[in-house]
Design a protein around this motif. Sequence first.
Motif, PDB file in Angstrom:
ATOM      1  N   SER A  47       0.825  -1.201   0.000  1.00 57.47           N
ATOM      2  CA  SER A  47       0.000   0.000   0.000  1.00 57.47           C
ATOM      3  C   SER A  47       0.862   1.255   0.000  1.00 57.47           C
ATOM      4  CB  SER A  47      -0.929  -0.004   1.218  1.00 57.47           C
ATOM      5  OG  SER A  47      -1.709   1.159   1.274  1.00 57.47           O
ATOM      6  N   ARG A  48       1.961   1.234   0.726  1.00 58.57           N
ATOM      7  CA  ARG A  48       2.855   2.401   0.775  1.00 58.57           C
ATOM      8  C   ARG A  48       3.435   2.705  -0.602  1.00 58.57           C
ATOM      9  NH1 ARG A  48       5.652   0.719   4.546  1.00 58.57           N
ATOM     10  NH2 ARG A  48       7.549   0.000   3.531  1.00 58.57           N
ATOM     11  N   HIS A  49       3.753   1.665  -1.365  1.00 56.80           N
ATOM     12  CA  HIS A  49       4.320   1.876  -2.693  1.00 56.80           C
ATOM     13  C   HIS A  49       3.251   2.230  -3.726  1.00 56.80           C
ATOM     14  CE1 HIS A  49       8.492   0.910  -1.819  1.00 56.80           C
ATOM     15  NE2 HIS A  49       8.074  -0.083  -1.052  1.00 56.80           N
ATOM     16  N   ALA A  50       1.985   2.193  -3.311  1.00 59.74           N
ATOM     17  CA  ALA A  50       0.890   2.621  -4.191  1.00 59.74           C
ATOM     18  C   ALA A  50       0.446   4.044  -3.894  1.00 59.74           C
ATOM     19  CB  ALA A  50      -0.297   1.667  -4.042  1.00 59.74           C
ATOM     20  N   ALA A  51       1.140   4.724  -3.010  1.00 60.81           N
ATOM     21  CA  ALA A  51       0.742   6.074  -2.612  1.00 60.81           C
ATOM     22  C   ALA A  51       1.066   7.085  -3.705  1.00 60.81           C
ATOM     23  CB  ALA A  51       1.452   6.472  -1.318  1.00 60.81           C
ATOM     24  N   GLY A  52       0.209   8.105  -3.813  1.00 56.89           N
ATOM     25  CA  GLY A  52       0.469   9.224  -4.696  1.00 56.89           C
ATOM     26  C   GLY A  52      -0.016   9.060  -6.124  1.00 56.89           C
ATOM     27  N   PHE A  53      -0.733   7.974  -6.411  1.00 63.43           N
ATOM     28  CA  PHE A  53      -1.233   7.749  -7.768  1.00 63.43           C
ATOM     29  C   PHE A  53      -2.696   8.186  -7.872  1.00 63.43           C
ATOM     30  CE2 PHE A  53       2.458   5.072  -7.561  1.00 63.43           C
ATOM     31  CZ  PHE A  53       2.979   5.106  -8.847  1.00 63.43           C
ATOM     32  N   GLU A  54      -3.102   8.441  -9.090  1.00 61.87           N
ATOM     33  CA  GLU A  54      -4.484   8.850  -9.334  1.00 61.87           C
ATOM     34  C   GLU A  54      -5.452   7.675  -9.235  1.00 61.87           C
ATOM     35  OE1 GLU A  54      -7.095  10.875 -12.981  1.00 61.87           O
ATOM     36  OE2 GLU A  54      -4.903  10.878 -13.044  1.00 61.87           O
ATOM     37  N   ALA A  55      -4.964   6.493  -9.534  1.00 64.71           N
ATOM     38  CA  ALA A  55      -5.817   5.302  -9.505  1.00 64.71           C
ATOM     39  C   ALA A  55      -4.976   4.089  -9.150  1.00 64.71           C
ATOM     40  CB  ALA A  55      -6.506   5.089 -10.855  1.00 64.71           C
ATOM     41  N   ILE A  56      -5.623   3.130  -8.487  1.00 65.96           N
ATOM     42  CA  ILE A  56      -5.000   1.857  -8.119  1.00 65.96           C
ATOM     43  C   ILE A  56      -5.848   0.744  -8.701  1.00 65.96           C
ATOM     44  CG2 ILE A  56      -4.336   0.312  -6.231  1.00 65.96           C
ATOM     45  CD1 ILE A  56      -4.127   2.809  -4.438  1.00 65.96           C
ATOM     46  N   VAL A  57      -5.208  -0.231  -9.326  1.00 65.21           N
ATOM     47  CA  VAL A  57      -5.908  -1.428  -9.766  1.00 65.21           C
ATOM     48  C   VAL A  57      -5.215  -2.623  -9.115  1.00 65.21           C
ATOM     49  CG1 VAL A  57      -4.558  -1.482 -11.918  1.00 65.21           C
ATOM     50  CG2 VAL A  57      -6.632  -2.846 -11.725  1.00 65.21           C
ATOM     51  N   GLU A  58      -5.968  -3.383  -8.331  1.00 64.73           N
ATOM     52  CA  GLU A  58      -5.410  -4.535  -7.635  1.00 64.73           C
ATOM     53  C   GLU A  58      -5.712  -5.801  -8.425  1.00 64.73           C
ATOM     54  OE1 GLU A  58      -5.409  -6.871  -3.334  1.00 64.73           O
ATOM     55  OE2 GLU A  58      -6.946  -5.368  -3.746  1.00 64.73           O
ATOM     56  N   LEU A  59      -4.698  -6.626  -8.609  1.00 61.89           N
ATOM     57  CA  LEU A  59      -4.814  -7.838  -9.397  1.00 61.89           C
ATOM     58  C   LEU A  59      -4.674  -9.061  -8.488  1.00 61.89           C
ATOM     59  CD1 LEU A  59      -2.396  -6.772 -12.280  1.00 61.89           C
ATOM     60  CD2 LEU A  59      -4.826  -6.236 -12.016  1.00 61.89           C
ATOM     61  N   GLY A  60      -5.679  -9.939  -8.516  1.00 60.34           N
ATOM     62  CA  GLY A  60      -5.629 -11.135  -7.678  1.00 60.34           C
ATOM     63  C   GLY A  60      -5.817 -10.805  -6.213  1.00 60.34           C
ATOM     64  N   ALA A  61      -6.944 -10.175  -5.891  1.00 62.88           N
ATOM     65  CA  ALA A  61      -7.162  -9.679  -4.523  1.00 62.88           C
ATOM     66  C   ALA A  61      -7.383 -10.781  -3.505  1.00 62.88           C
ATOM     67  CB  ALA A  61      -8.357  -8.727  -4.518  1.00 62.88           C
TER      68      ALA A  61
END
Length: 230
Positions: free
Chosen positions: A77-91
């Motif tokens: 989650s920390r490395h996903a910070a600061g983006f406009e959108a997140i897409v999670e694959l294989g939740a």
Amino acid sequence: MAPPDSRHGDDRGRSASRAIERARSWQGTGHDATPPARQRRSRRVTLDESFIAHFLRAPALVGGIVPSSSALARTLSRHAAGFEAIVELGAGAGSITRWLAAEHPRTALTVIEREPRMARRLARAWPRARVHAGCVHERAACLHAQPAHAVAVSSLPFRSLPDDLARPTIVELEQFLLAHPERRLVQYSYGLREPFRFDAPALRWRRVERVWRNLPPALVWVAARAPERA
């Protein structure tokens, strides 16, 4: 893969349950191990039971008997910070979804989960997320519809996935990253090697962090398009 033999199903289920309990004890139950958003225990148990059943039905597609630890989920989650959108694959059971939704409440969140029953559970648990059931290459339009400044967070077990699933997924991820230089792919693995090899020479992996408080310990990688040389 066919379901496990019914004569051994109970034993495997009990072993899986014991493994999860040991993992939770080892990973800790203090403040650092508590998700940032309050979740009902009944929801957590239901999702964990669903994860066990999913693993027993198709272990090669799940990749591990225990859901990702909170330490690993927080790191991703920390490395996903600061983006406009997140897409999670294989939740899967949502152990990482929980942190993505709580720590990035203003970020558009899309989730792709292959198993329909687990996808329905995820949609009920996190109604803000756009949840799509299916393999990544089957839902490629959801991936490519993300804005330029987007990140994909993947829990897909590429080392154990059958080639007919891994290859088309890698192709879609390559296209996702090549389309915009701002995009990133955050992926973890349990080995020292890169999670998988890109065919496109412009794409590079970077190992960013080791998470010891996970069972087994995991490495976190970030992939992106390499900067163009002047």
